[in-house]
Design a protein around this motif. Structure first.
Motif, PDB file in Angstrom:
ATOM      1  N   UNK A 194       0.880  -1.034   0.066  1.00 16.77           N
ATOM      2  CA  UNK A 194      -0.137  -0.030  -0.110  1.00 16.77           C
ATOM      3  C   UNK A 194       0.881   1.416   0.013  1.00 16.77           C
ATOM      4  N   UNK A 201       1.458   2.912  -3.288  1.00 13.39           N
ATOM      5  CA  UNK A 201       0.625   3.637  -3.966  1.00 13.39           C
ATOM      6  C   UNK A 201       0.426   4.850  -3.422  1.00 13.39           C
ATOM      7  N   UNK A 202       0.541   5.054  -2.119  1.00 14.16           N
ATOM      8  CA  UNK A 202       0.545   6.330  -1.135  1.00 14.16           C
ATOM      9  C   UNK A 202       1.554   7.476  -1.828  1.00 14.16           C
ATOM     10  N   UNK A 227       1.567   8.995  -4.261  1.00 12.29           N
ATOM     11  CA  UNK A 227       1.259  10.035  -5.298  1.00 12.29           C
ATOM     12  C   UNK A 227       0.818  11.341  -4.299  1.00 12.29           C
ATOM     13  N   UNK A 280      -3.868  12.158  -3.368  1.00  8.34           N
ATOM     14  CA  UNK A 280      -4.420  10.908  -3.422  1.00  8.34           C
ATOM     15  C   UNK A 280      -5.690  10.880  -4.123  1.00  8.34           C
ATOM     16  N   UNK A 281      -6.114   9.951  -4.689  1.00 11.09           N
ATOM     17  CA  UNK A 281      -7.617   9.808  -5.286  1.00 11.09           C
ATOM     18  C   UNK A 281      -8.444   9.981  -4.277  1.00 11.09           C
ATOM     19  N   UNK A 282      -9.456  10.734  -4.653  1.00  8.68           N
ATOM     20  CA  UNK A 282     -10.826  10.727  -3.559  1.00  8.68           C
ATOM     21  C   UNK A 282     -11.446   9.638  -4.031  1.00  8.68           C
ATOM     22  N   UNK A 283     -11.260   8.311  -3.466  1.00  7.24           N
ATOM     23  CA  UNK A 283     -12.045   7.109  -3.822  1.00  7.24           C
ATOM     24  C   UNK A 283     -13.330   7.143  -3.108  1.00  7.24           C
ATOM     25  N   UNK A 284     -13.578   7.818  -2.014  1.00  9.74           N
ATOM     26  CA  UNK A 284     -15.053   7.898  -1.546  1.00  9.74           C
ATOM     27  C   UNK A 284     -15.174   9.492  -1.415  1.00  9.74           C
ATOM     28  N   UNK A 285     -16.490   9.560  -1.465  1.00 11.10           N
ATOM     29  CA  UNK A 285     -17.214  10.977  -1.352  1.00 11.10           C
ATOM     30  C   UNK A 285     -16.564  11.632  -0.012  1.00 11.10           C
ATOM     31  N   UNK A 286     -16.125  12.866  -0.159  1.00 10.06           N
ATOM     32  CA  UNK A 286     -15.634  13.484   0.938  1.00 10.06           C
ATOM     33  C   UNK A 286     -16.603  13.643   2.047  1.00 10.06           C
ATOM     34  N   UNK A 311     -18.993  12.099   3.151  1.00 13.37           N
ATOM     35  CA  UNK A 311     -19.002  10.997   4.128  1.00 13.37           C
ATOM     36  C   UNK A 311     -18.050  10.506   5.022  1.00 13.37           C
ATOM     37  N   UNK A 312     -16.850  10.671   4.436  1.00 15.75           N
ATOM     38  CA  UNK A 312     -15.864  10.372   5.097  1.00 15.75           C
ATOM     39  C   UNK A 312     -15.507  11.450   6.412  1.00 15.75           C
ATOM     40  N   UNK A 329     -18.158  13.001   7.733  1.00 14.72           N
ATOM     41  CA  UNK A 329     -19.329  12.729   8.350  1.00 14.72           C
ATOM     42  C   UNK A 329     -19.150  11.501   9.664  1.00 14.72           C
ATOM     43  N   UNK A 330     -18.084  10.703   9.159  1.00 17.87           N
ATOM     44  CA  UNK A 330     -17.731   9.554   9.997  1.00 17.87           C
ATOM     45  C   UNK A 330     -16.834   9.925  11.197  1.00 17.87           C
TER      46      UNK A 330
END
Lengths: 327, 467, 274
Positions: A11, A14-15, A17, A20-26, A28-29, A31-32
């Protein structure tokens, strides 16, 4: 000091870069993260800052009472109004608590971890497990064990003093103005020695065994190997343990609170702040009870403690660094 | 898959709402005594009652751990509910050592209806407003947190003169159920008879008794549960009360203002008495815990035993046939009024009602209930204190026998003995036995008095420089 | 220490180890022995070995100390606080380790501060008091829950070792973030979760300071406080106190026996990180 496994992971590659790719919507990240961050800000950062503010007020733990800004009055009361002899004694007691706990706890821990870590010893896991046990038992349980051991007139220590040492009028250790304090220090060491030991063992296990082999081929004595190989290599662990023990013992009052409630000249600065804020013995240097949950005054006591911790931490770190360089 | 996220979010929201509803219900229920409890939420501390459904409200009584009191109060819960179907009695007990801080936190959190106090001691008045701290109870009253009970109907059942001894500015904020004496000591009647000893009327006579018992050598002279410290320290108060009687208040004032010094003869008298009695204490006394002490006295091999009168129950329990009596600490000079030495009493178990009690009508109903003569009689007999109501039939012969030392009792001196703000350790413990040599301390009477006076001096000076 | 240690030193080492084993085991042994004595036996021969074990002491202590209520409170507090703390820490650590959020570095620093700041006991109390949560289970749990800086760092380290390919695979499969976090990331870092979980559980179960400050009704007490109060009430009934103490300590000892590796691992790592 990298005791933790640092196995490189795929991993990592890949890091590299930059963005980093926004793989998940910001949203929700975020919010968690929100509950944790909020909780942290409300219950950790904010109170921590407010302690300083409250130390200049006469706020009390009694809700509904009005409070106001009173400038340095709390600090004045602490440093000027209190009996100077008792104030000195209380500050010294706090220092002595930290000093003896740090020195004794780490010495025993170092000694035992070197032995437990040596190849010839049988049952070392058992020994390590036993020494570590009080760490998980917690202050209330340890305090109750201690009270049972030192109880009068049926506790084993009392019986020992009476029947083996033949002391005619043995003191009730935990309610003695002279002996209660050392007994609490002993409890603190008894409880936390295993913690320091585990850290030492981790550091010792990180030492490459071949170093010893080549040294023993060169005819180095055990002491020489210890002082020339072991000590330098675990110096960071010693440094951490010292720091942890100093900070921990300066601030900790759980055992004092649970064993003596701050009575019988056992109150340290941390306990004084607690007792002033929430009731109990030993809220002042003289040992008197402070009425009225004077939390502004307690905050001032906390700030004095915090300043002390800061100074001692910095000094100890400088000393440890210097000792490291000298090696 | 988005659905899953949404589902979890909704779940979290629901959980948060529920918890919020739950906690607002608790506080809401506490704040609105007359309203019914909101649905779906039960106040935090009504676990034992099964009658929540009939709409009865809790009357929360907070008291310290005293087996007799707690058992009695829990025992009358049913009868109380029968008499007042709209209320349920809930008793919370707290270890004695914690009672002050728990009262402090709960009285104002406003979630308790009846709290227990003892004597309202050491008030801050005009003359000492700058030099002493305000005691917690006075703070509560001044802030209007305790209900004025002066005009309550149920007071007519009591001996109001006695109650008023615990009043503040002429008003009564607590209902004292009983008083106890701790100005003296128990004695073993058969040892006294055997050695031809009489109950002492002066301090010298007491010392003669000690000397006689010691010479005889078969019995230990005086014992006390010194392992817990306070049982012995209360005897210092007894000495002061015995010698100063009604003048104790003035004595305390003069000590605080510096009008008399601790090394003056009239104070040294107290220290000397302390030192003398300390010399006769049983060997190993520091190891005797208070809870074992009454039982040891009942074994019959000690002549005298320092404790409060309430311990008769424990002594009786340990030795049903054991014969004992109680005398008040004798003054150095015999009383001029010809009475035997009189006891120093303390207002024990007193109930007060916080003004912010969630259920103050219930609290008053409870006070009214325990004030009824039959309930009161049962109560006072169960806890074994001296009654504050008139003409109460006590079952216990020992309590009845104390009438002659309670003809002119004084309020225990601890009520009037102050230490100035910021006073050092010795001054804060100005009449504490444990600084004296026979008890492991480092001073003789003179040396200790000197240390105390130095602490007082230092505190007065520091106060002067602060103001 | 090398392998060729001379016999006298070996003997000395064994003596030391055994001496300290005695110091550590004797009190525990004494408590177990006391808890099994009848009070009569204890008063007469407090230090003798018990001959007829009185297991009824445990039942009596359980009843008298009202542990029936407290144990459920403790279980509730421990579970809720541990799960909440773990989730909050993981939810913060994961994006930080991946730099999924802006200012990851600042956040990292923010949490680092927590290790050095003075404890805010008094303002926290004012906060709880002001919000009407004093002496409520919720208020207590809010205080006892915490995003502990050490667990954030501990998790960050572990999460870095999870291949990022997995994140990508998850998004391609359309797996939502929360689900990914809970069902993939957390299970993949089981050792870290268990270590921190156990340490948090032990901390909450053992808490005496916060329960003293925030819980005043018996119906809210945790078992530790219940034991402490019980000891105050029956201060000289050591047989019952010892039994109550063992009841409180039993779950801890069980957890310790089975999870020793995780606990010690957690301590080592958090200490080094801290």
């Amino acid at each position: 000091m990298n005791i933790q496994k640092t196995a490189a992971s795929p991993g990592r590659m890949l890091n590299q870069k930059k963005h980093p790719l926004r793989l998940f919507p910001l949203w929700i990240v975020l919010l968690c993260m929100l509950p944790g961050v909020l909780h942290y800000c409300i219950f950790r950062l904010y109170p921590s800052m407010m302690t300083a503010y409250y130390s200049f007020t006469d706020i009390s733990g009694v809700p509904g009472t009005t409070w106001k800004f009173i400038g340095l009055a709390n600090y004045k009361e602490f440093f000027i109004l209190q009996n100077p002899r008792d104030l000195k004694a209380a500050l010294l007691r706090t220092a002595a608590y930290a000093f003896f706990v740090t020195i004794i706890q780490n010495s025993i821990a170092l000694l035992l971890s070197v032995i437990v870590n040596s190849a010839f010893l049988k049952g070392r896991n058992f020994a390590r497990g036993v020494y570590f046990m009080p760490v998980i038992l917690g202050a209330a349980v340890v305090a109750t064990i201690w009270k049972a051991i030192f109880s009068t007139p049926t506790g084993p220590i009392y019986l020992f003093m009476q029947n083996v040492l033949h002391i005619a009028n043995p003191p009730a250790i935990l309610s003695s103005r002279v002996y209660a304090f050392p007994a609490v220090i002993a409890a603190q060491i008894w409880q936390n020695m295993g913690y320091s030991m585990v850290i030492f063992i981790a550091a010792l296990q990180g030492i490459d065994g071949t170093l010893y082999e080549s040294a023993s081929i060169d005819g180095a004595s055990n002491w020489k190997m210890f002082s020339k190989i072991t000590l330098p290599l675990i110096w960071s662990a010693i440094s951490i343990n010292t720091l942890l023990a100093i900070i921990g013992s300066l601030q900790s009052y759980e055992l004092i609170m649970t064993i003596t409630r701050g009575n019988f000249n056992t109150s340290t600065l941390g306990m004084m702040a607690f007792a002033t804020a929430f009731g109990g013995g030993g809220g002042t240097a003289s040992g008197a009870v402070v009425n009225g949950l004077r939390q502004g005054y307690a905050a001032a006591e906390s700030m004095v403690l915090f300043a002390g911790v800061l100074v001692v931490t910095i000094i100890s770190q400088i000393l440890m660094k210097r000792a490291e360089v000298e090696r | 898959m988005r659905k899953f996220t949404k589902f979890i979010s909704v779940l979290c929201l629901l959980a948060m709402l529920l918890t919020l509803a739950g906690c607002s219900g608790t506080t809401g229920g506490a704040a609105a005594p007359s309203g019914s409890t909101p649905a779906g939420s039960t106040p935090a501390n009504d676990a034992p009652d099964g009658d929540a459904s009939d709409g009865a409200q809790d009357v929360n009584v907070l008291t310290w751990s005293n087996e007799a009191t707690v058992l009695f109060l829990k025992g009358i819960a049913e009868d109380f509910h029968a008499a007042h179907p709209e209320y349920n009695l809930v008793v919370t007990e707290v270890p004695s050592a914690e009672i002050d801080s728990v009262i402090q936190t709960r009285i104002i959190a406003g979630d308790v209806d009846v709290v227990s106090f003892q004597t309202f001691s050491r008030p801050q008045e005009d003359w000492n407003a700058d030099s002493t701290d305000k005691p917690a109870w006075q703070d509560y009253i001044d802030q209007g947190l305790l209900t004025d009970l002066t005009d309550q109907e149920f007071l007519k059942n009591y001996n109001v003169d006695t109650l008023m001894g615990n009043a503040y500015k002429g008003k009564l904020y607590s209902l004292t159920i009983g008083t106890v004496g701790y100005g003296g000591m128990f004695y073993n009647k058969s040892i006294f008879k055997e050695l031809n000893l009489e109950v002492p009327n002066t301090w010298d006579e007491l010392m003669d008794i000690c000397e006689t018992v010691q010479k005889d050598g078969r019995y230990s002279v005086v014992s006390v549960g010194a392992g817990d410290q306070w049982p012995l320290n209360i005897f210092a108060n007894a000495i002061i009360s015995a010698n100063y009687g009604d003048g104790t208040k003035e004595f305390g004032q003069k000590l605080l203002t510096g009008e008399i010094s601790h090394t003056d003869p009239e104070v040294m008298l107290v220290y000397n008495c302390m030192e003398q009695i300390a010399g006769y204490l049983e060997e190993g006394v520091l190891g005797i815990s208070y809870s074992d002490a009454p039982g040891r006295f009942a074994l019959g091999n000690m002549a005298m035993y320092i404790d409060g009168t309430w311990s008769w129950a424990d002594i009786d329990k340990a030795g049903p046939d054991f014969e004992y009596g109680y005398f008040a600490c004798p003054p150095v000079e015999a009383r001029s009024d010809g009475l035997v030495p009189q006891d120093a009493i303390k207002y024990d178990l007193s109930f007060a009602v916080p003004t912010n009690a969630p259920n103050s009508p219930g609290a008053l109903a409870f006070l009214d209930y325990v004030s009824q003569k039959d309930v009161y009689t049962e109560f006072i007999n169960a806890i074994g204190f001296t009654p504050t109501q008139n003409d109460i039939q006590m079952e216990n012969a020992f309590l009845n026998s104390m009438a002659n030392i309670l003809q002119k009792p004084t309020v225990n001196s601890e009520m009037f003995i102050y230490g100035p703000k910021g006073v050092g350790e010795y001054g804060a413990n100005q009449f504490t036995f444990f600084y004296l040599k026979p008890l492991g301390g480092e001073f003789d009477a003179q040396g200790f008095a000197q240390m105390v006076e130095e602490d007082f001096d230092a505190a007065r000076k520091a106060l002067g420089s602060m103001n | 220490m090398g392998k060729n240690v001379s016999p006298p030193i070996k003997v000395l080492c064994y003596i030391l180890i055994v001496f300290f084993l005695f110091i550590y085991l004797f009190p525990l042994f004494y408590i177990v022995n006391t808890s099994l004595k009848s009070s009569q036996d204890y008063l007469l021969y407090p230090t003798s070995l018990t001959t007829s074990p009185q297991f009824s002491n445990f039942v009596t202590a359980w009843k008298k100390a009202n542990f029936g209520t407290y144990v459920w409170n403790s279980v509730l507090y421990t579970l809720v606080c541990t799960l909440a703390s773990l989730f909050m820490s993981a939810a913060i650590a994961f994006p930080i380790s991946r730099k999924y959020v802006p200012a990851s570095r600042f956040l990292h620093f923010l949490f680092l501060c927590g290790l050095f700041l003075p404890s805010g006991m008094i303002p926290t109390f004012q906060l709880i008091l002001g919000s009407g949560l004093y002496n409520t289970k919720i208020g207590y749990m809010l205080v006892m829950t915490g995003v502990n800086a050490t667990s954030v760092f501990f998790f960050t380290g572990y999460f870095r070792d999870i291949p990022k390919d997995l994140d990508e695979a998850a998004t391609i499969d359309g797996c939502g973030y929360l689900r990914y976090l809970v069902q993939m990331v957390i299970p993949l870092s089981k050792p870290a979760i268990i270590s921190m979980g156990m340490l948090t559980m032990i901390g909450v179960w053992n808490d005496i300071v916060s329960s003293t400050i925030y819980l005043t009704s018996e119906s809210n007490y945790n078992i530790t406080r219940g034991m402490f109060v019980f000891q105050g009430q029956y201060s000289n009934d050591w047989t019952l106190t010892a039994a109550a103490l063992l009841i409180v300590a039993a779950p801890l000892i069980l957890v310790y026996l089975f999870g020793q590796k995780y606990i010690i691992d957690g301590v080592m790592t958090s200490a080094v990180k801290g």
